[in-house]
Design an enzyme around this catalytic site. Structure first.
Site, PDB file in Angstrom:
ATOM      1  N   ASP A 103       0.864  -1.190   0.000  1.00 36.37           N
ATOM      2  CA  ASP A 103       0.000   0.000   0.000  1.00 36.37           C
ATOM      3  C   ASP A 103       0.901   1.242   0.000  1.00 36.37           C
ATOM      4  OD1 ASP A 103      -2.523   1.182   0.002  1.00 36.37           O
ATOM      5  OD2 ASP A 103      -2.722   1.180   2.179  1.00 36.37           O
ATOM      6  N   LYS A 138      -1.270  -1.299  -4.402  1.00 35.92           N
ATOM      7  CA  LYS A 138      -1.930  -0.035  -4.773  1.00 35.92           C
ATOM      8  C   LYS A 138      -1.162   0.599  -5.940  1.00 35.92           C
ATOM      9  CE  LYS A 138      -1.684   3.546  -1.938  1.00 35.92           C
ATOM     10  NZ  LYS A 138      -2.145   4.147  -0.696  1.00 35.92           N
TER      11      LYS A 138
HETATM   12  C1  LIG Z   1      -1.395   4.709   2.588  1.00 37.38           C
HETATM   13  S1  LIG Z   1      -0.164   4.453   3.751  1.00 37.38           S
HETATM   14  C2  LIG Z   1      -0.367   2.766   4.183  1.00 37.38           C
HETATM   15  C3  LIG Z   1      -1.560   2.484   5.072  1.00 37.38           C
HETATM   16  C4  LIG Z   1      -1.535   1.076   5.602  1.00 37.38           C
HETATM   17  N1  LIG Z   1      -1.772   0.093   4.551  1.00 37.38           N
HETATM   18  C5  LIG Z   1      -2.589   0.868   6.659  1.00 37.38           C
HETATM   19  O1  LIG Z   1      -3.523   0.124   6.405  1.00 37.38           O
HETATM   20  O2  LIG Z   1      -2.455   1.417   7.743  1.00 37.38           O
HETATM   21  C6  LIG Z   1       1.288   4.405   2.769  1.00 37.38           C
HETATM   22  C7  LIG Z   1       2.547   4.115   3.561  1.00 37.38           C
HETATM   23  O3  LIG Z   1       3.633   3.893   2.651  1.00 37.38           O
HETATM   24  C8  LIG Z   1       4.804   4.245   3.359  1.00 37.38           C
HETATM   25  N2  LIG Z   1       5.950   4.382   2.467  1.00 37.38           N
HETATM   26  C9  LIG Z   1       6.105   5.274   1.472  1.00 37.38           C
HETATM   27  N3  LIG Z   1       7.317   5.146   0.916  1.00 37.38           N
HETATM   28  C10 LIG Z   1       7.933   4.121   1.563  1.00 37.38           C
HETATM   29  C11 LIG Z   1       9.209   3.524   1.447  1.00 37.38           C
HETATM   30  N4  LIG Z   1      10.100   3.961   0.546  1.00 37.38           N
HETATM   31  N5  LIG Z   1       9.537   2.503   2.270  1.00 37.38           N
HETATM   32  C12 LIG Z   1       8.642   2.072   3.193  1.00 37.38           C
HETATM   33  N6  LIG Z   1       7.422   2.617   3.370  1.00 37.38           N
HETATM   34  C13 LIG Z   1       7.069   3.629   2.560  1.00 37.38           C
HETATM   35  C14 LIG Z   1       4.400   5.563   4.013  1.00 37.38           C
HETATM   36  O4  LIG Z   1       5.268   5.900   5.066  1.00 37.38           O
HETATM   37  C15 LIG Z   1       2.963   5.264   4.472  1.00 37.38           C
HETATM   38  O5  LIG Z   1       2.923   4.868   5.815  1.00 37.38           O
END
Ligand SMILES: C[S@@+](CC[C@H](N)C(=O)[O-])C[C@H]1O[C@@H](n2cnc3c(N)ncnc32)[C@H](O)[C@@H]1O
Length: 209
Positions: A124, A164
């Site tokens: 996600d 996603k």
């Molecule tokens: C929409 S949120 C996820 C929500 C989660 N699926 C939930 O149900 O709580 C997207 C997440 O992707 C993470 N993210 C973005 N880039 C990332 C990376 N390079 N490595 C790890 N996590 C990452 C963000 O920090 C964020 O917490």
């Protein structure tokens, strides 16, 4: 100190957020975010999880997908989660904080996984949006390509991938790449995904190895 005034768009977002029935329901059920309902609907349609499975959850914070998956895979299953942001502990979830784009983080994750032993890879992940559509789309495509690489590293034969993906440049090619690796590929837009958002979920099952 004077309080900073909220912009019209952020006030609108807050109003919408608190009026959102999925937000209210998530709060009632103690879920960490409304995103849990997207995964729940995917599970109802596509049956990707079963008790005892091993799941990798990429971009897991604040944790509602991890909460949901650990609830379905149960005590005999395993959930390994990763996010660049911290995440409060969840029983049954092994969390690694780090940037998934970094090789050291990938290696740390792989060391927690016993070879090609994973039943489901979830992603996600979404980058911090800069407001520049071209840059944001490219960053987001890069993350999901890394997630697909992760499938090649850890998924069992017939494993599943839920990811996603934002509609835009690179979307069609990515769907083709996923189709080449899995026998069945569906593109889902769960009811709890906001209509104006370009996000969709690819649900791929039957990993070919
Ligand atoms: C929409 S949120 C996820 C929500 C989660 N699926 C939930 O149900 O709580 C997207 C997440 O992707 C993470 N993210 C973005 N880039 C990332 C990376 N390079 N490595 C790890 N996590 C990452 C963000 O920090 C964020 O917490």
């Amino acid at each position: 100190m004077t309080k900073k005034k909220r912009s019209a768009s952020s006030s609108r977002w807050l109003q919408e957020h608190f009026a959102d029935p999925f937000v209210q329901q998530a709060q009632k059920l103690g879920l960490r975010s409304r995103a849990a309902f997207k995964l729940e609907q995917i599970q109802q349609q596509d049956k990707v999880f079963k008790p005892g499975m091993t799941v990798v959850d990429l971009g897991s914070a604040p944790g509602s997908w991890s909460q949901y998956s650990t609830g379905v895979v149960g005590e005999k299953g395993t959930v390994i989660a990763c996010d660049i942001l911290p995440m409060d502990p969840i029983n049954g979830v092994h969390f690694l904080q780090g940037d998934f784009r970094e090789e050291a983080v990938l290696n740390a994750l792989l060391s927690r996984i016993d070879g090609k032993n994973v039943d489901v890879v979830l992603s996600d992940m979404a980058p911090n949006m800069s407001g520049n559509d071209t840059t944001d789309q490219a960053r987001s495509m890069y993350l999901i390509e890394l997630a697909l690489d992760m499938c090649n590293n850890v998924l069992k034969q017939n494993g599943s991938f839920v990811v996603k993906v934002f509609q835009g440049d690179g979307f069609e090619q990515f769907v083709k790449d996923v189709r080449a690796a899995f026998t069945t590929v569906k593109i889902r837009k769960p009811d709890s995904s906001r209509a104006r958002s370009r996000e969709t979920y690819i649900v791929a099952t039957g990993f070919k190895i």
